[in-house]
Enzyme design. Structure first.
Site, PDB file in Angstrom:
ATOM      1  N   SER A 132      32.296 -47.822  -5.166  1.00  0.00           N
ATOM      2  CA  SER A 132      33.762 -47.893  -5.025  1.00  0.00           C
ATOM      3  C   SER A 132      34.115 -49.341  -4.734  1.00  0.00           C
ATOM      4  O   SER A 132      33.277 -50.094  -4.204  1.00  0.00           O
ATOM      5  CB  SER A 132      34.208 -47.016  -3.854  1.00  0.00           C
ATOM      6  OG  SER A 132      35.539 -47.324  -3.477  1.00  0.00           O
ATOM      7  N   TYR A 145      32.999 -44.099   4.816  1.00  0.00           N
ATOM      8  CA  TYR A 145      33.028 -44.183   3.343  1.00  0.00           C
ATOM      9  C   TYR A 145      32.668 -45.594   2.877  1.00  0.00           C
ATOM     10  O   TYR A 145      31.803 -45.771   2.006  1.00  0.00           O
ATOM     11  CB  TYR A 145      34.421 -43.797   2.843  1.00  0.00           C
ATOM     12  CG  TYR A 145      34.558 -43.807   1.337  1.00  0.00           C
ATOM     13  CD1 TYR A 145      34.023 -42.773   0.560  1.00  0.00           C
ATOM     14  CD2 TYR A 145      35.226 -44.836   0.679  1.00  0.00           C
ATOM     15  CE1 TYR A 145      34.151 -42.780  -0.828  1.00  0.00           C
ATOM     16  CE2 TYR A 145      35.358 -44.840  -0.705  1.00  0.00           C
ATOM     17  CZ  TYR A 145      34.821 -43.810  -1.456  1.00  0.00           C
ATOM     18  OH  TYR A 145      34.950 -43.811  -2.829  1.00  0.00           O
TER      19      TYR A 145
HETATM   20  P1  NAD Z   1      36.068 -35.494  -6.771  1.00  0.00           P
HETATM   21  O1  NAD Z   1      36.161 -35.019  -5.354  1.00  0.00           O
HETATM   22  O2  NAD Z   1      37.231 -35.316  -7.690  1.00  0.00           O
HETATM   23  O3  NAD Z   1      34.795 -34.875  -7.489  1.00  0.00           O
HETATM   24  C1  NAD Z   1      33.549 -34.931  -6.887  1.00  0.00           C
HETATM   25  C2  NAD Z   1      32.678 -33.825  -7.454  1.00  0.00           C
HETATM   26  O4  NAD Z   1      31.451 -33.865  -6.737  1.00  0.00           O
HETATM   27  C3  NAD Z   1      33.281 -32.422  -7.266  1.00  0.00           C
HETATM   28  O5  NAD Z   1      33.116 -31.674  -8.460  1.00  0.00           O
HETATM   29  C4  NAD Z   1      32.465 -31.845  -6.127  1.00  0.00           C
HETATM   30  O6  NAD Z   1      32.333 -30.434  -6.180  1.00  0.00           O
HETATM   31  C5  NAD Z   1      31.133 -32.549  -6.312  1.00  0.00           C
HETATM   32  N1  NAD Z   1      30.343 -32.631  -5.081  1.00  0.00           N
HETATM   33  C6  NAD Z   1      30.782 -32.989  -3.851  1.00  0.00           C
HETATM   34  N2  NAD Z   1      29.763 -32.947  -2.985  1.00  0.00           N
HETATM   35  C7  NAD Z   1      28.663 -32.576  -3.678  1.00  0.00           C
HETATM   36  C8  NAD Z   1      27.302 -32.358  -3.329  1.00  0.00           C
HETATM   37  N3  NAD Z   1      26.871 -32.536  -2.078  1.00  0.00           N
HETATM   38  N4  NAD Z   1      26.449 -31.987  -4.310  1.00  0.00           N
HETATM   39  C9  NAD Z   1      26.871 -31.792  -5.576  1.00  0.00           C
HETATM   40  N5  NAD Z   1      28.152 -31.972  -5.966  1.00  0.00           N
HETATM   41  C10 NAD Z   1      29.031 -32.351  -5.022  1.00  0.00           C
HETATM   42  O7  NAD Z   1      35.714 -37.051  -6.635  1.00  0.00           O
HETATM   43  P2  NAD Z   1      35.873 -38.189  -7.749  1.00  0.00           P
HETATM   44  O8  NAD Z   1      37.147 -38.882  -7.537  1.00  0.00           O
HETATM   45  O9  NAD Z   1      35.525 -37.677  -9.081  1.00  0.00           O
HETATM   46  O10 NAD Z   1      34.725 -39.188  -7.219  1.00  0.00           O
HETATM   47  C11 NAD Z   1      33.499 -39.361  -7.898  1.00  0.00           C
HETATM   48  C12 NAD Z   1      32.834 -40.608  -7.352  1.00  0.00           C
HETATM   49  O11 NAD Z   1      33.701 -41.737  -7.532  1.00  0.00           O
HETATM   50  C13 NAD Z   1      32.550 -40.527  -5.850  1.00  0.00           C
HETATM   51  O12 NAD Z   1      31.323 -41.170  -5.573  1.00  0.00           O
HETATM   52  C14 NAD Z   1      33.711 -41.310  -5.243  1.00  0.00           C
HETATM   53  O13 NAD Z   1      33.396 -41.838  -3.985  1.00  0.00           O
HETATM   54  C15 NAD Z   1      33.900 -42.385  -6.298  1.00  0.00           C
HETATM   55  N6  NAD Z   1      35.224 -43.021  -6.280  1.00  0.00           N
HETATM   56  C16 NAD Z   1      36.363 -42.289  -6.496  1.00  0.00           C
HETATM   57  C17 NAD Z   1      37.594 -42.939  -6.495  1.00  0.00           C
HETATM   58  C18 NAD Z   1      38.889 -42.199  -6.734  1.00  0.00           C
HETATM   59  O14 NAD Z   1      39.984 -42.814  -6.618  1.00  0.00           O
HETATM   60  N7  NAD Z   1      38.872 -40.933  -7.083  1.00  0.00           N
HETATM   61  C19 NAD Z   1      37.656 -44.323  -6.276  1.00  0.00           C
HETATM   62  C20 NAD Z   1      36.480 -45.024  -6.061  1.00  0.00           C
HETATM   63  C21 NAD Z   1      35.270 -44.365  -6.076  1.00  0.00           C
END
Ligand code: NAD
Length: 255
Positions: A132, A145
């Site tokens: 991130s 985080y």
């Molecule tokens: P999200 O919450 O929309 O999706 C995450 C997915 O991971 C979900 O389907 C959830 O069920 C699954 N998950 C959660 N814990 C789990 C576990 N222990 N084992 C298996 N599956 C699990 O999140 P996202 O926005 O798609 O984020 C994905 C990645 O991108 C993450 O690492 C997040 O930190 C990073 N990220 C997201 C953003 C944002 O704005 N959304 C920004 C920067 C980084």
């Protein structure tokens, strides 16, 4: 490598992981999804293992499924991550810290250690870790985080040095604020913790970006497909942001 790329994406049932899966499929790859949520309506091709990837036994079961289904692996996208708690550090619980580290960092370590022998056996391959921009700039009110994402960046940098000579490339993608349910939840939690209205926080996140925008999951998917492709054959050990040009990640103050 002959035949389609065999890709494993953790957290691929929704959000960014889902967008990565779509992008790889559109590029002709075979995709296996791992997710703790078994309710997602996923395309029938490829594979799906319901697993908590912070748990070593569940990760072993996941990799057994991948090997049984694909016979090997060419690309790992260790993408799972949770937002963790929101608030000033003195108000946070140790259990929340531990869970954030387990889901965001230990899961990547567990999946990487199972992937390296498979990628080596395949004659090389690619590991993509989702961190991130919080892992580059810090992120007030989200200390577990941010710390977890700095750890992911460190893991990627180190593994790139460790496995480069095996023909395995390791890169880290840092999304900015991605439009979708996840950022809506993040903003709601930040609003509760700080008393700042959600609309103001959302506008603040946009103002932090040179292009004054959120990005979309498909922008992260496109970067993942590029980094795993032969066009990126000498891109290794890099931390690459897809964020419209984030200038800072400070949206909350104590006073
Ligand atoms: P999200 O919450 O929309 O999706 C995450 C997915 O991971 C979900 O389907 C959830 O069920 C699954 N998950 C959660 N814990 C789990 C576990 N222990 N084992 C298996 N599956 C699990 O999140 P996202 O926005 O798609 O984020 C994905 C990645 O991108 C993450 O690492 C997040 O930190 C990073 N990220 C997201 C953003 C944002 O704005 N959304 C920004 C920067 C980084």
């Amino acid at each position: 490598m002959t035949g389609p790329q065999r890709v494993l994406i953790t957290g691929g049932a929704s959000g960014i992981g889902r967008a990565m899966a779509d992008a790889f499929r559109e590029d002709g790859a075979l995709v296996h999804i791992a997710d703790v949520d078994g309710t997602a309506d996923l395309p029938p091709e490829g594979g799906f293992t319901v697993a908590d990837v912070s748990d070593p036994d569940e990760v072993d079961r996941l990799f057994d499924d991948v090997v049984a289904g694909f016979g090997g692996l060419d690309v790992l996208c260790a993408n799972v991550g949770i937002a963790g708690p929101t608030g000033p550090v003195e108000e946070l619980e140790a259990s929340d810290w531990d869970r954030t580290m387990a889901v965001n960092v230990r899961s990547a370590f567990l999946c990487c250690r199972r992937s390296v022998p498979l990628l080596h056996e395949a004659g090389g391959g690619s590991i993509l870790l989702t961190a991130s921009t919080a892992g580059i700039t810090g992120y007030p009110m989200r200390s577990p985080y941010a710390a977890s994402k700095y750890a992911v960046v460190g893991l990627g940098k180190t593994l790139a040095m460790e496995v480069g000579e095996l023909g395995i490339r390791v890169n880290v993608i840092c999304p900015g604020s991605v439009d979708g349910e996840r950022i809506d939840r993040v903003i709601a939690a930040e609003s509760t913790a700080t008393g700042i209205p959600e609309a103001n926080l959302r506008a603040g996140y946009e103002k932090q970006v040179s292009m004054r925008t959120f990005v979309e999951g498909r922008d992260i998917g496109a970067m993942a497909v590029f980094l795993a492709s032969p066009a990126a054959r000498f891109v290794n050990g890099q931390t690459i942001s897809v964020d419209g040009g984030l200038e800072t990640l400070r949206n909350s103050w104590r006073t």
